[in-house]
Write a protein that holds these residues in place. Sequence first.
Motif, PDB file in Angstrom:
ATOM      1  N   LEU A 415       0.832  -1.197   0.000  1.00 24.95           N
ATOM      2  CA  LEU A 415       0.000   0.000   0.000  1.00 24.95           C
ATOM      3  C   LEU A 415       0.871   1.251   0.000  1.00 24.95           C
ATOM      4  O   LEU A 415       1.742   1.428   0.848  1.00 24.95           O
ATOM      5  CB  LEU A 415      -0.923   0.000   1.218  1.00 24.95           C
ATOM      6  N   THR A 416       0.616   2.121  -0.974  1.00 26.81           N
ATOM      7  CA  THR A 416       1.437   3.322  -1.177  1.00 26.81           C
ATOM      8  C   THR A 416       0.649   4.600  -0.926  1.00 26.81           C
ATOM      9  O   THR A 416       1.197   5.572  -0.425  1.00 26.81           O
ATOM     10  CB  THR A 416       1.979   3.332  -2.626  1.00 26.81           C
ATOM     11  N   TYR A 417      -0.638   4.598  -1.268  1.00 23.81           N
ATOM     12  CA  TYR A 417      -1.474   5.794  -1.131  1.00 23.81           C
ATOM     13  C   TYR A 417      -2.678   5.473  -0.243  1.00 23.81           C
ATOM     14  O   TYR A 417      -3.451   4.555  -0.540  1.00 23.81           O
ATOM     15  CB  TYR A 417      -1.971   6.270  -2.503  1.00 23.81           C
ATOM     16  N   MET A 418      -2.834   6.243   0.846  1.00 20.07           N
ATOM     17  CA  MET A 418      -3.994   6.116   1.732  1.00 20.07           C
ATOM     18  C   MET A 418      -4.681   7.476   1.823  1.00 20.07           C
ATOM     19  O   MET A 418      -4.054   8.463   2.207  1.00 20.07           O
ATOM     20  CB  MET A 418      -3.578   5.657   3.131  1.00 20.07           C
ATOM     21  N   ASN A 419      -5.952   7.520   1.471  1.00 13.98           N
ATOM     22  CA  ASN A 419      -6.719   8.759   1.536  1.00 13.98           C
ATOM     23  C   ASN A 419      -7.985   8.520   2.352  1.00 13.98           C
ATOM     24  O   ASN A 419      -8.914   7.864   1.899  1.00 13.98           O
ATOM     25  CB  ASN A 419      -7.074   9.241   0.124  1.00 13.98           C
ATOM     26  N   PHE A 420      -7.986   9.060   3.584  1.00 16.86           N
ATOM     27  CA  PHE A 420      -9.155   8.966   4.463  1.00 16.86           C
ATOM     28  C   PHE A 420      -9.645  10.367   4.834  1.00 16.86           C
ATOM     29  O   PHE A 420     -10.049  10.620   5.969  1.00 16.86           O
ATOM     30  CB  PHE A 420      -8.809   8.160   5.717  1.00 16.86           C
ATOM     31  N   ARG A 421      -9.600  11.270   3.881  1.00 15.66           N
ATOM     32  CA  ARG A 421     -10.058  12.642   4.127  1.00 15.66           C
ATOM     33  C   ARG A 421     -11.511  12.652   4.588  1.00 15.66           C
ATOM     34  O   ARG A 421     -12.368  11.960   4.044  1.00 15.66           O
ATOM     35  CB  ARG A 421      -9.909  13.464   2.842  1.00 15.66           C
ATOM     36  N   SER A 422     -11.770  13.438   5.635  1.00 16.48           N
ATOM     37  CA  SER A 422     -13.130  13.642   6.161  1.00 16.48           C
ATOM     38  C   SER A 422     -13.790  12.350   6.626  1.00 16.48           C
ATOM     39  O   SER A 422     -15.007  12.196   6.531  1.00 16.48           O
ATOM     40  CB  SER A 422     -14.029  14.323   5.106  1.00 16.48           C
ATOM     41  N   CYS A 423     -12.993  11.417   7.109  1.00 14.26           N
ATOM     42  CA  CYS A 423     -13.545  10.207   7.719  1.00 14.26           C
ATOM     43  C   CYS A 423     -13.704  10.474   9.222  1.00 14.26           C
ATOM     44  O   CYS A 423     -12.725  10.425   9.976  1.00 14.26           O
ATOM     45  CB  CYS A 423     -12.638   9.005   7.469  1.00 14.26           C
ATOM     46  N   GLN A 424     -14.928  10.729   9.660  1.00 10.39           N
ATOM     47  CA  GLN A 424     -15.148  11.211  11.027  1.00 10.39           C
ATOM     48  C   GLN A 424     -15.199  10.083  12.056  1.00 10.39           C
ATOM     49  O   GLN A 424     -15.335  10.346  13.252  1.00 10.39           O
ATOM     50  CB  GLN A 424     -16.434  12.036  11.081  1.00 10.39           C
ATOM     51  N   TYR A 425     -15.061   8.834  11.612  1.00 15.38           N
ATOM     52  CA  TYR A 425     -15.014   7.725  12.556  1.00 15.38           C
ATOM     53  C   TYR A 425     -13.583   7.431  13.011  1.00 15.38           C
ATOM     54  O   TYR A 425     -13.366   6.558  13.843  1.00 15.38           O
ATOM     55  CB  TYR A 425     -15.634   6.463  11.932  1.00 15.38           C
ATOM     56  N   ILE A 426     -12.628   8.145  12.433  1.00 13.63           N
ATOM     57  CA  ILE A 426     -11.223   7.954  12.823  1.00 13.63           C
ATOM     58  C   ILE A 426     -10.917   8.870  14.004  1.00 13.63           C
ATOM     59  O   ILE A 426     -10.964  10.093  13.867  1.00 13.63           O
ATOM     60  CB  ILE A 426     -10.278   8.253  11.645  1.00 13.63           C
ATOM     61  N   LYS A 427     -10.604   8.277  15.157  1.00 13.32           N
ATOM     62  CA  LYS A 427     -10.285   9.050  16.360  1.00 13.32           C
ATOM     63  C   LYS A 427      -8.815   8.935  16.746  1.00 13.32           C
ATOM     64  O   LYS A 427      -8.276   9.812  17.422  1.00 13.32           O
ATOM     65  CB  LYS A 427     -11.155   8.571  17.527  1.00 13.32           C
ATOM     66  N   LYS A 428      -8.182   7.859  16.307  1.00  7.53           N
ATOM     67  CA  LYS A 428      -6.770   7.658  16.645  1.00  7.53           C
ATOM     68  C   LYS A 428      -6.089   6.934  15.494  1.00  7.53           C
ATOM     69  O   LYS A 428      -6.654   6.002  14.919  1.00  7.53           O
ATOM     70  CB  LYS A 428      -6.648   6.836  17.935  1.00  7.53           C
ATOM     71  N   LEU A 429      -4.903   7.385  15.161  1.00  6.33           N
ATOM     72  CA  LEU A 429      -4.081   6.684  14.169  1.00  6.33           C
ATOM     73  C   LEU A 429      -3.095   5.815  14.932  1.00  6.33           C
ATOM     74  O   LEU A 429      -2.146   6.319  15.540  1.00  6.33           O
ATOM     75  CB  LEU A 429      -3.339   7.683  13.275  1.00  6.33           C
ATOM     76  N   SER A 430      -3.378   4.522  14.931  1.00  6.87           N
ATOM     77  CA  SER A 430      -2.575   3.582  15.730  1.00  6.87           C
ATOM     78  C   SER A 430      -1.269   3.241  15.025  1.00  6.87           C
ATOM     79  O   SER A 430      -0.898   3.851  14.016  1.00  6.87           O
ATOM     80  CB  SER A 430      -3.393   2.318  16.003  1.00  6.87           C
ATOM     81  N   ASP A 431      -0.598   2.234  15.523  1.00  8.32           N
ATOM     82  CA  ASP A 431       0.679   1.802  14.957  1.00  8.32           C
ATOM     83  C   ASP A 431       0.443   1.227  13.563  1.00  8.32           C
ATOM     84  O   ASP A 431      -0.191   0.191  13.404  1.00  8.32           O
ATOM     85  CB  ASP A 431       1.303   0.744  15.872  1.00  8.32           C
ATOM     86  N   VAL A 432       0.937   1.932  12.544  1.00  6.74           N
ATOM     87  CA  VAL A 432       0.766   1.474  11.159  1.00  6.74           C
ATOM     88  C   VAL A 432       2.085   1.003  10.554  1.00  6.74           C
ATOM     89  O   VAL A 432       2.138   0.668   9.372  1.00  6.74           O
ATOM     90  CB  VAL A 432       0.171   2.602  10.287  1.00  6.74           C
ATOM     91  N   SER A 433       3.132   0.995  11.333  1.00  4.45           N
ATOM     92  CA  SER A 433       4.453   0.678  10.794  1.00  4.45           C
ATOM     93  C   SER A 433       4.551  -0.761  10.307  1.00  4.45           C
ATOM     94  O   SER A 433       5.342  -1.072   9.417  1.00  4.45           O
ATOM     95  CB  SER A 433       5.536   0.941  11.847  1.00  4.45           C
TER      96      SER A 433
END
Length: 905
Positions: A415-433
């Motif tokens: 996965l190279t491109y992630m677009n979650f613009r205006s996704c209001q259910y996202i409250k925390k960006l966890s460990d994505v490494s």
Amino acid sequence: MIKVYGLGGVGKTTTAKAVYNMIYVHFEGSSFLENVKDKFGTFDGVIKLQETLLYDILGGINLKVHNVCRGINLIKERLCNKRILLILDDVDRSDQIETLIGKCDLFASGSRIIITTRDKNLLPTLGKGFLTYRVKELDDHEAHELFCLHAFQRNKPEEDYSELANQFISYAKGIPLALAILGADLYGRNKMEWKSALDKYEKIPNKEIQKILQKSYEGLDETERDIFLDIACLFKGFCKSYVVDILNSCNLYPIIGIQRLTEKCLITVDRHDKLWMHDLVEQMGRKIVRQESPHIPGMRSRLWCYEDSLEVLTKNTGSEKIRGLMICSPERAKLQLEAKCLEKMKNLKFLIVNNVDICGGIGYLPNELRLLDWPEFPFSSLPFNFRPQKLITLNMPESQVILDKLLEMGQFRNLTYMNFRSCQYIKKLSDVSIATPNIKQLNLNECRNLVEVHDSVGYLDKLEKWDLFDCTELRILPSCLMMKSLKHLNLYMCKRLEKFPDIPHEMDGLKYLTFIGTAIKELPLSFGNLTGLEELHLGSGLLPSSIYNLHLHSLHIWGDVKFPKDMEIDRQVLCNYYNDFSKYRFQSGLTCLALHFSKNSSEIDFILNCGPVSLRRLCIQSDEFTLPKSIIRFNRLRWLEIPNSYFLQEIPKLPKTIRGVNASQCFSLNPESLSKIMLQYWLQDYYDDDTPCDCHIILPGNKIPKWFNHQSIESSISLWVGPEFPTFALCVAFCLVDEDEYDFACVVDIFTNGHKRTLVKKFFDKMHCDHRWFYGASHRLLQQEVGNLIQGDWNHVKISCKISLWTSTIGREIAPTIARMGVHVKCICGLHNSVICHENHDELVQPQSNRISKRIAHQQLKPFLPQGCHFILRKLYHTLCPIRSTSGEPLLKARKISNKRKRSL
């Protein structure tokens, strides 16, 4: 040698024939070899071409060529040292040229070889001794004339057909072949047949046109064909680098493939890195895909038409042949689909869904997917049996997706491109490494419930662009950033963010950073480790001293800044005395400086005095401020922007390098300042510049200055010019509704002897109340743009302006209009090759005399006159140059002078 290249049907062969017919008599021998590529593909085509070449050059002597090698030797023996004209038409390989004429060095000096080709990159093995010329599409006037000649047997349409004719001309997009074929096909038909033909051509292309265009496609290899069809059906208008990453995962080698398509003139890459192609070429590509299965859409490789995609999905008639599916409704639509409607499409690689509401659920997604582009995705996660290992792009803005739930599915290794613009259910960006280690772009703009970003994100090695614009609840970023690939970081309007991450090691990759509108009041000492930073947008707060050590190109400061204590002392001294000793100076690479302060303060003076002389663009916006006289020291400054400076009264003397001043909404400027801007940079310095450049000035008001010697209350002005286009300046007065705010474009077209060229398209934003736009083009620029349209001693010129693409804040239906316009043509006075004549008057007249035009004439001769003799020019101007108005009456009459005065003169 000249290479003439361009798209199929654009007129390469026709152009070459026209040149051949004009000049062939000036050579010892001449030959026009047509369809070289096709003849090389036949059994004895090469030999026939060699025999034709020998026959033409030798004046009718028939020499039989028994094999290719013998033909090469005969050409060397018989044509050596002859001064010839040779046209090689439709060549696609360098070896075809070498087989016919070797390395092009056997002919005498003065020979001319013209080669037509669709391949921009042809001839690299033949050295550097050749020129290239691209045949472009016809302009609007030429296209209109050519179409009418075929459709009506005259150069303008019949009155009732004018609108229909324009629709066909728009369809052909300037390709002569298409215009000629369509026009001939419509000749003598009634209006109903015209309308029916137009509807048909928009869906089913004309066979003759397609046959010509398709030749370029047939010359591609298998991977290049796939790339071309993917762009024609799915990716036209997309960013090139984005498409390259997606197609690279399909083993299509898109870097070299897209380059080959560009060289073949099948696609273009614009200055914004977007992929485009001519509409007829796009239509040709889509027809090729339709022909794969004319009546069963589910058996085609790509589906882009909404009706076809809808049929395949609702009837579940898909197949393994489908590699790309786009379902984009022209209007909002609701679809009831089976959960396994995609199950038959095992090889589906690209799925694009837009403007449709899917009822039910999606129970299956193919594991071959590379692109999943689904705005407003209605579910919280992807199907549980989907394996996303090959996925390159996950584009789900404004969706109901829960990111943590999505990432639990497994590893998105590619996965190279992630677009979650205006996704209001996202409250925390966890460990994505671990889940997304190769992510390159992460868009979380307007995720207004996002509060925290996990520390691991600060260590993503591959991340290049990270957008967090308007994440209004964001409070916690990673404690430190160690992202060696990061180039772009946007924290604009993250209102609750108080702390900027630490930069423990040097990060020379970050080029763009903004944190305007945040609660950050102080930056860490390690901020100076952003050694590669080129563009920085700072909000109000403490101005870090480390920014003076950075090699910035562009700096924007928004809000009232505060200085550290050691800088405060130096600031007071520098602002009081304007000395040059301050240790706080920006590096010489800074070319753009923008200051947005709430009110007048010594901070503006201080920061300007810290600016390097290399500054090229300066923007200042403040409720109250005085533009310092020290601005004159920026001897490379080209653009000054001071919009919305309502209380600014005076503009001091500016550097001579100025090419643009935006003083919109500067209603308090005194008349003297307005005159200085126009006279200093418009009439004296600007006209003397022989570089291909232009100049723009935007000022409040609606009056055209009197020194514009051609004026009109219409939106166009006509005049006559001589054999060379003169330098001119344009003034346009816009009429705008006071209480509204407008964005619009003004397009300036020049019609020379009926031929149209767009000279400039200027965009204006946030404009209210009446304003004037002054535009000037240097003589060199005008020669480049319209010089080739000048024909003979007298040329009719019309300069026309129009408003386009306008919008208003309030949403009124009252469009901005052009109230009046003026054109000032450079004074001739016998000092210039061109002459000017007002329209509707037979007598040759010079521009209206006034104080400014006399000053121009004086300045033009000043460098050539001995010291002390400049007054003579003024006397001669008054005495010996009677100038007439459009009515023929002298404006300056010759006066009687005494013999003594005559002798002194």
